[in-house]
Motif scaffolding. Structure first.
Motif, mmCIF file in Angstrom:
data_model
loop_
_atom_site.group_PDB
_atom_site.id
_atom_site.type_symbol
_atom_site.label_atom_id
_atom_site.label_comp_id
_atom_site.label_asym_id
_atom_site.label_seq_id
_atom_site.Cartn_x
_atom_site.Cartn_y
_atom_site.Cartn_z
ATOM 1 N N LEU A 88 0.811 -1.217 0.048
ATOM 2 C CA LEU A 88 0.030 -0.046 -0.216
ATOM 3 C C LEU A 88 0.956 1.255 0.110
ATOM 4 N N SER A 89 2.159 1.181 -0.393
ATOM 5 C CA SER A 89 2.796 2.482 -0.295
ATOM 6 C C SER A 89 3.079 2.834 -1.781
ATOM 7 N N GLY A 90 3.614 4.205 -1.742
ATOM 8 C CA GLY A 90 3.663 5.033 -3.196
ATOM 9 C C GLY A 90 2.497 5.242 -3.727
ATOM 10 N N SER A 91 2.673 4.665 -5.112
ATOM 11 C CA SER A 91 1.473 5.109 -6.072
ATOM 12 C C SER A 91 0.177 4.584 -5.651
ATOM 13 N N THR A 92 0.252 3.397 -5.025
ATOM 14 C CA THR A 92 -1.032 2.816 -4.568
ATOM 15 C C THR A 92 -1.761 3.457 -3.888
ATOM 16 N N VAL A 93 -1.353 4.136 -2.459
ATOM 17 C CA VAL A 93 -2.388 4.803 -1.680
ATOM 18 C C VAL A 93 -2.428 6.059 -2.429
ATOM 19 N N VAL A 94 -1.546 6.717 -3.093
ATOM 20 C CA VAL A 94 -1.845 7.957 -3.681
ATOM 21 C C VAL A 94 -3.077 7.854 -4.706
ATOM 22 N N LEU A 95 -3.125 6.960 -5.581
ATOM 23 C CA LEU A 95 -4.306 6.813 -6.358
ATOM 24 C C LEU A 95 -5.434 6.542 -5.810
ATOM 25 N N SER A 96 -5.442 5.496 -4.793
ATOM 26 C CA SER A 96 -6.426 5.209 -3.958
ATOM 27 C C SER A 96 -7.298 6.604 -3.459
ATOM 28 N N LEU A 97 -6.324 7.504 -2.810
ATOM 29 C CA LEU A 97 -6.558 8.723 -2.298
ATOM 30 C C LEU A 97 -7.493 9.510 -3.227
ATOM 31 N N ALA A 98 -7.013 9.646 -4.730
ATOM 32 C CA ALA A 98 -7.535 10.385 -5.415
ATOM 33 C C ALA A 98 -8.888 9.827 -5.785
ATOM 34 N N SER A 99 -8.860 8.450 -5.844
ATOM 35 C CA SER A 99 -10.099 7.910 -6.128
ATOM 36 C C SER A 99 -11.440 8.208 -5.041
ATOM 37 N N ALA A 100 -10.818 8.179 -3.951
ATOM 38 C CA ALA A 100 -11.707 8.476 -2.577
ATOM 39 C C ALA A 100 -12.274 9.757 -2.567
ATOM 40 N N THR A 101 -11.304 10.660 -2.986
ATOM 41 C CA THR A 101 -11.666 12.114 -3.050
ATOM 42 C C THR A 101 -12.662 12.365 -4.187
ATOM 43 N N ALA A 102 -12.559 11.677 -5.305
ATOM 44 C CA ALA A 102 -13.589 11.722 -6.281
ATOM 45 C C ALA A 102 -14.841 11.256 -5.868
ATOM 46 N N ARG A 103 -14.974 9.962 -5.112
ATOM 47 C CA ARG A 103 -16.194 9.603 -4.657
ATOM 48 C C ARG A 103 -16.807 10.361 -3.641
ATOM 49 N N ALA A 104 -16.091 10.880 -2.515
ATOM 50 C CA ALA A 104 -16.683 11.882 -1.562
ATOM 51 C C ALA A 104 -17.049 13.242 -2.425
#
Length: 354
Positions: free
Chosen positions: A140-156
């Motif tokens: 879950l380090s690096g790009s994985t968590v950043v892309l997941s954060l971007a997806s969660a921000t889009a959903r929120a």
């Protein structure tokens, strides 16, 4: 049957065929490579849940809360009783899903399980009594968590801007919205710990690819409203594209962590994360395969139904492959530990060497 439905079904069948073939190949290789023909995988999964008792307790609480909502929450809340056509459609949905009272319950449970994963990672990497704070969960380090954060921000953002994509049923309403909004600070806390291993080129390229696909393949739900546009529809597709790219990064990190002997620091809760990610993704894949029927009037541009069906199936296959690599790495390490001392045993003294 129109051309859109035929195209979606054809792409879905091809993806399912590839997923079945990959799963069969990986399963055969695992059984042959590590001699697992007599291993009970159900016992292994149960052992992971027992050793990671805080996560197991959280999973029990989430499922119990979902069950209570299903039993005592009115599934017809928010329904416009004056609209006869809407009431008829909702009655048909409840007849098709008599236990869940609507397919949206699948996505609601998925949002709850996904929030549980992020919360477990934050607590395990923050509280010293649970896990040393200097250790990072490698996949879950690096790009994985950043892309997941971007997806969660889009959903929120989507949940706050429009109700078109809100979920119905006994578990719908504010529960999935709360889970999506809470996932943003949780993923932000994880990304602060994993920023040192961020791949700028992959993250930037992934964001550009996701934005390109979302701008050319989107639904026609918010755009069909009076005075509406397709920005919310594009945001919905963008979140799914980012999740797919994040899952690919998760698989790459898992493979790299398995191959790097210096980063083999395992614990039971990492197995819990590897086990829960494909579980929650299976709910979304099943939803878009069975409950979200394609229709030309719901298409804003491109092939959004193909992207949603194939993308969610690919995410499920990727998470399953990551779990297979984690399991193979774990079993391989145990095999090395069991065979290592035998190699260093001294030669018997009763042998005469000439």
């Amino acid at each position: 049957m129109d051309a859109l439905t035929v195209s979606t079904m054809s792409g879905t069948l091809q993806t399912v065929g590839v997923g079945v073939a990959v799963t069969a190949f990986v399963s055969h290789e695992l059984l042959h490579r590590f001699g697992l023909r007599d291993v009970n995988l159900k016992d292994c999964a149960a052992r992971i849940l027992c050793r990671s008792w805080p996560e197991s307790l959280g999973l029990f609480c989430v499922l119990s809360f979902a069950l209570l909502l299903r039993m005592f929450m009115n599934p017809d809340r928010g329904l416009n009783v004056a609209d006869a056509s809407e009431v008829m459609v909702w009655d048909t949905i409840k007849k098709e899903w008599p236990i869940l009272q609507g397919a949206d319950t699948l996505l609601s449970v998925q949002s709850m399980l996904r929030m549980l994963v992020w919360m477990a990672v934050v607590l395990r990497t923050t509280l010293p009594s649970w896990q040393p704070s200097s250790w990072e969960f490698q996949p879950l380090s690096g790009s994985t968590v950043v892309l997941s954060l971007a997806s969660a921000t889009a959903r929120a953002s989507l949940a706050q801007q429009t109700i078109v994509y809100s979920l119905d049923g006994p578990l719908g309403g504010y529960v999935p919205i709360f889970c999506e909004v809470l996932s943003v600070p949780l993923l932000a806390a994880i990304s602060l710990k994993a920023a040192s291993k961020l791949s700028v080129s992959y993250t930037g390229g992934s964001l550009a690819i996701a934005a390109w696909f979302a701008s050319r393949n989107y639904l026609n739900l918010s755009g069909s409203e009076v005075g509406g546009d397709f920005q919310h529809d594009k945001l919905f597709i963008l979140a799914h594209c980012l999740e797919l790219l994040a899952s690919l990064s998760f698989l790459a990190n898992t493979i790299r962590s398995s191959c790097d002997s210096h980063e083999r620091r395992r614990s039971a809760w990492t197995g819990f994360v590897h086990l829960l990610l494909p579980t929650q993704q299976a709910l979304s894949a099943y939803y878009f395969l069975t409950a979200f029927d394609p229709h030309p009037n719901l298409v804003g541009s491109g092939r959004p139904f193909c992207l949603l069906c194939i993308g969610n199936l690919l995410q499920l296959a990727v998470f399953l492959c990551a779990f297979a690599f984690y399991l193979a790495d774990l079993l391989g390490a145990r095999t090395d530990e069991s065979t290592g001392p035998a190699r260093n045993e001294p030669a018997p003294r009763n042998i005469i060497c000439v």
